[in-house]
Write a protein that holds these residues in place. Structure first.
Motif, short mmCIF file in Angstrom:
data_model
loop_
_atom_site.label_atom_id
_atom_site.label_comp_id
_atom_site.label_asym_id
_atom_site.label_seq_id
_atom_site.Cartn_x
_atom_site.Cartn_y
_atom_site.Cartn_z
N ILE A 2 -11.42 18.65 13.51
CA ILE A 2 -10.84 19.49 12.46
C ILE A 2 -11.68 19.46 11.19
O ILE A 2 -11.70 20.42 10.43
CB ILE A 2 -9.38 19.09 12.16
CG1 ILE A 2 -8.73 20.09 11.22
CG2 ILE A 2 -9.26 17.73 11.55
CD1 ILE A 2 -7.61 20.84 11.81
N LEU A 3 -12.42 18.37 10.96
CA LEU A 3 -13.21 18.25 9.74
C LEU A 3 -14.54 17.58 10.05
O LEU A 3 -14.58 16.56 10.73
CB LEU A 3 -12.45 17.42 8.69
CG LEU A 3 -13.20 17.01 7.43
CD1 LEU A 3 -13.56 18.23 6.59
CD2 LEU A 3 -12.36 16.05 6.61
N SER A 4 -15.60 18.17 9.54
CA SER A 4 -16.94 17.59 9.68
C SER A 4 -17.65 17.68 8.34
O SER A 4 -17.66 18.74 7.71
CB SER A 4 -17.74 18.34 10.74
OG SER A 4 -19.08 17.88 10.77
N MET A 5 -18.21 16.56 7.92
CA MET A 5 -19.04 16.53 6.71
C MET A 5 -20.40 15.97 7.11
O MET A 5 -20.47 14.96 7.80
CB MET A 5 -18.43 15.61 5.65
CG MET A 5 -17.10 16.09 5.12
SD MET A 5 -16.45 14.96 3.88
CE MET A 5 -17.56 15.24 2.52
N PHE A 23 -19.32 12.27 8.19
CA PHE A 23 -18.31 11.79 9.13
C PHE A 23 -17.55 12.96 9.72
O PHE A 23 -17.67 14.09 9.26
CB PHE A 23 -17.35 10.77 8.48
CG PHE A 23 -16.35 11.37 7.55
CD1 PHE A 23 -15.09 11.73 8.00
CD2 PHE A 23 -16.64 11.55 6.22
CE1 PHE A 23 -14.15 12.27 7.14
CE2 PHE A 23 -15.72 12.10 5.35
CZ PHE A 23 -14.47 12.46 5.82
N GLU A 24 -16.78 12.68 10.76
CA GLU A 24 -15.98 13.69 11.42
C GLU A 24 -14.57 13.14 11.64
O GLU A 24 -14.40 11.93 11.82
CB GLU A 24 -16.59 14.07 12.77
CG GLU A 24 -17.94 14.73 12.63
CD GLU A 24 -18.59 15.06 13.96
OE1 GLU A 24 -18.11 14.57 15.02
OE2 GLU A 24 -19.57 15.81 13.95
N VAL A 48 -13.81 18.10 0.05
CA VAL A 48 -13.42 18.39 1.43
C VAL A 48 -12.29 19.40 1.50
O VAL A 48 -12.14 20.08 2.52
CB VAL A 48 -13.10 17.11 2.26
CG1 VAL A 48 -14.32 16.25 2.43
CG2 VAL A 48 -11.94 16.34 1.69
N ALA A 49 -11.53 19.53 0.43
CA ALA A 49 -10.45 20.52 0.39
C ALA A 49 -10.92 21.87 -0.14
O ALA A 49 -10.13 22.80 -0.23
CB ALA A 49 -9.30 20.00 -0.47
N GLY A 50 -12.19 21.97 -0.48
CA GLY A 50 -12.72 23.24 -0.95
C GLY A 50 -12.42 23.54 -2.40
O GLY A 50 -12.57 24.68 -2.85
#
Length: 178
Positions: A2-5, A23-24, A48-50
């Motif tokens: 769901i999340l990748s940085m 991280f993911e 991360v929340a934009g």
């Protein structure tokens, strides 16, 4: 996932606040970010929340590279996909608890006949049944925090970010909210 940085960096006036973070997170996981005051936790969550753009690196939610989106597009993406519980509540002081909670639904175009019952249910779920007409100035810090939590959850977001979501709650209420 769901999340990748990937290789995230954030600088303010040339000062590196966050350096090379990657991280993911898979769907269904809960992740905590721990660190001392001033270490960049809120900046990290805002990115991360934009809410903020990284100086460098990639942030992908679902399959959407939010770091590449325009301000208008990232705002629409957040409205549809992200819930955020702010450390400082960010309630609108002239609005009632019910209006604050229903605001994200109004911004999505949900008709009033549907958003009001959903907002009332969200307030009830955080222990604030009957607080519909109270304004933030008529509530304690913990009650305001719960209004913020209800607002973040009312739209059933795909991903939820929380910046010290229970900092103003007693231990019993913290357990209930979590």
């Amino acid at each position: 996932m769901i999340l990748s940085m990937q290789n995230i960096q954030k600088s303010f006036d040339g000062l590196g606040v966050l350096r090379d973070i990657s991280f993911e997170v898979d769907k269904g996981n809960v992740v905590g970010v721990i660190g001392p005051s001033g270490s960049g936790k809120s900046t990290f969550l805002n990115m991360v929340a934009g809410l903020e753009k990284p100086t460098r690196g990639e942030i992908i939610i679902g399959k959407v590279p939010i770091h590449k989106l325009s301000e208008a597009d990232v705002t629409l993406f957040r409205q549809k996909n992200i819930g955020f519980i702010f450390q400082a509540y960010h309630l609108i002081p002239t609005m009632t608890a019910l209006e604050n909670v229903s605001l994200p639904l109004a911004l999505r175009g949900v008709p009033k006949s549907k958003r009001i019952p959903l907002a009332k249910k969200a307030l009830e779920q955080v222990g604030l049944k009957g607080y519909d007409r109270r304004k933030p100035s008529q509530m304690s810090g913990g009650q305001q925090q719960r209004v913020g939590i209800a607002r973040a959850l009312v739209g059933r977001p795909k991903i939820l970010f929380a910046d010290e979501p229970t900092g103003n709650l007693d231990s019993r209420t913290t357990k209930e909210v979590m």
